[in-house]
Design a protein around this motif. Structure first.
Motif, PDB file in Angstrom:
ATOM      1  N   ASN A  97     -22.605 -15.863  -8.458  1.00  0.00           N
ATOM      2  CA  ASN A  97     -22.515 -14.969  -9.610  1.00  0.00           C
ATOM      3  C   ASN A  97     -22.731 -13.525  -9.166  1.00  0.00           C
ATOM      4  O   ASN A  97     -23.644 -13.238  -8.387  1.00  0.00           O
ATOM      5  CB  ASN A  97     -23.562 -15.340 -10.660  1.00  0.00           C
ATOM      6  CG  ASN A  97     -23.373 -16.754 -11.160  1.00  0.00           C
ATOM      7  OD1 ASN A  97     -22.270 -17.155 -11.500  1.00  0.00           O
ATOM      8  ND2 ASN A  97     -24.455 -17.529 -11.182  1.00  0.00           N
ATOM      9  N   ALA A  98     -21.891 -12.636  -9.682  1.00  0.00           N
ATOM     10  CA  ALA A  98     -21.989 -11.218  -9.332  1.00  0.00           C
ATOM     11  C   ALA A  98     -23.082 -10.552 -10.159  1.00  0.00           C
ATOM     12  O   ALA A  98     -23.167 -10.742 -11.369  1.00  0.00           O
ATOM     13  CB  ALA A  98     -20.656 -10.524  -9.567  1.00  0.00           C
ATOM     14  N   GLY A  99     -23.898  -9.769  -9.475  1.00  0.00           N
ATOM     15  CA  GLY A  99     -24.946  -9.018 -10.142  1.00  0.00           C
ATOM     16  C   GLY A  99     -24.432  -7.661 -10.598  1.00  0.00           C
ATOM     17  O   GLY A  99     -23.226  -7.381 -10.567  1.00  0.00           O
ATOM     18  N   MET A 111     -23.825 -10.767  -4.695  1.00  0.00           N
ATOM     19  CA  MET A 111     -23.631 -12.132  -5.200  1.00  0.00           C
ATOM     20  C   MET A 111     -24.905 -12.941  -4.975  1.00  0.00           C
ATOM     21  O   MET A 111     -25.507 -12.864  -3.906  1.00  0.00           O
ATOM     22  CB  MET A 111     -22.464 -12.787  -4.459  1.00  0.00           C
ATOM     23  CG  MET A 111     -21.169 -12.015  -4.512  1.00  0.00           C
ATOM     24  SD  MET A 111     -20.442 -11.955  -6.132  1.00  0.00           S
ATOM     25  CE  MET A 111     -19.582 -13.481  -6.142  1.00  0.00           C
ATOM     26  N   ASP A 112     -25.270 -13.734  -5.975  1.00  0.00           N
ATOM     27  CA  ASP A 112     -26.409 -14.632  -5.767  1.00  0.00           C
ATOM     28  C   ASP A 112     -25.921 -15.916  -5.096  1.00  0.00           C
ATOM     29  O   ASP A 112     -24.729 -16.081  -4.836  1.00  0.00           O
ATOM     30  CB  ASP A 112     -27.152 -14.900  -7.082  1.00  0.00           C
ATOM     31  CG  ASP A 112     -26.322 -15.657  -8.110  1.00  0.00           C
ATOM     32  OD1 ASP A 112     -25.302 -16.278  -7.739  1.00  0.00           O
ATOM     33  OD2 ASP A 112     -26.700 -15.631  -9.300  1.00  0.00           O
ATOM     34  N   ARG A 120     -20.986  -5.277  -5.902  1.00  0.00           N
ATOM     35  CA  ARG A 120     -21.754  -6.186  -6.742  1.00  0.00           C
ATOM     36  C   ARG A 120     -22.309  -7.291  -5.862  1.00  0.00           C
ATOM     37  O   ARG A 120     -21.559  -8.119  -5.355  1.00  0.00           O
ATOM     38  CB  ARG A 120     -20.871  -6.768  -7.838  1.00  0.00           C
ATOM     39  CG  ARG A 120     -20.381  -5.704  -8.805  1.00  0.00           C
ATOM     40  CD  ARG A 120     -19.501  -6.286  -9.870  1.00  0.00           C
ATOM     41  NE  ARG A 120     -20.309  -7.073 -10.782  1.00  0.00           N
ATOM     42  CZ  ARG A 120     -19.808  -7.764 -11.795  1.00  0.00           C
ATOM     43  NH1 ARG A 120     -18.512  -7.796 -11.998  1.00  0.00           N
ATOM     44  NH2 ARG A 120     -20.599  -8.446 -12.588  1.00  0.00           N
ATOM     45  N   ALA A 141     -25.465 -18.790  -6.166  1.00  0.00           N
ATOM     46  CA  ALA A 141     -24.546 -19.581  -6.991  1.00  0.00           C
ATOM     47  C   ALA A 141     -23.164 -18.926  -7.077  1.00  0.00           C
ATOM     48  O   ALA A 141     -22.255 -19.484  -7.675  1.00  0.00           O
ATOM     49  CB  ALA A 141     -25.127 -19.758  -8.390  1.00  0.00           C
TER      50      ALA A 141
END
Length: 109
Positions: free
Chosen positions: A64-66, A59-60, A57, A62
């Protein structure tokens, strides 16, 4: 059942003996006679080349997992072969005294 590996008891370090399975190869992994994870992987590449094999996954910024992204069994096999060929070509994994090319990985899970 397990057996003690001789000369591995280290009370000075607070460590007990190392123990291992007494059967040299252990039970077979399937009815098809595969004994190693490598054999299971090869069979999976042949049987399910387009199925998902390795996922992650992204990560962006920030944190957060995509959504999951996947490599297929065939893509994973191709990457593994290319990685091994690169190590050999660059002579980064020379054979030891038993003519085995040993490599260890350390990674954060």
């Amino acid at each position: 059942m397990s057996i003690e590996v001789p000369n591995t008891f280290r009370p000075d370090l607070g460590l007990g003996s190392i123990r291992r399975n007494p059967v040299p190869y252990g039970p077979e992994l399937s009815v098809d006679g595969m004994r190693t994870l490598l054999e299971v992987f090869y069979r999976s590449v042949q049987t399910f080349p387009n199925n998902p094999c390795v996922g992650w996954r992204p990560m962006d910024k920030a944190g957060n997992a995509g959504d999951y992204q996947w490599l297929t069994y065939e893509q994973t096999y191709e990457r593994a072969v290319n990685f091994g060929c690169g190590l050999q070509y660059l002579q980064l994994c020379p054979p030891n005294e038993d003519n085995l090319r040993m490599l260890g990985f350390f990674a954060k899970n």
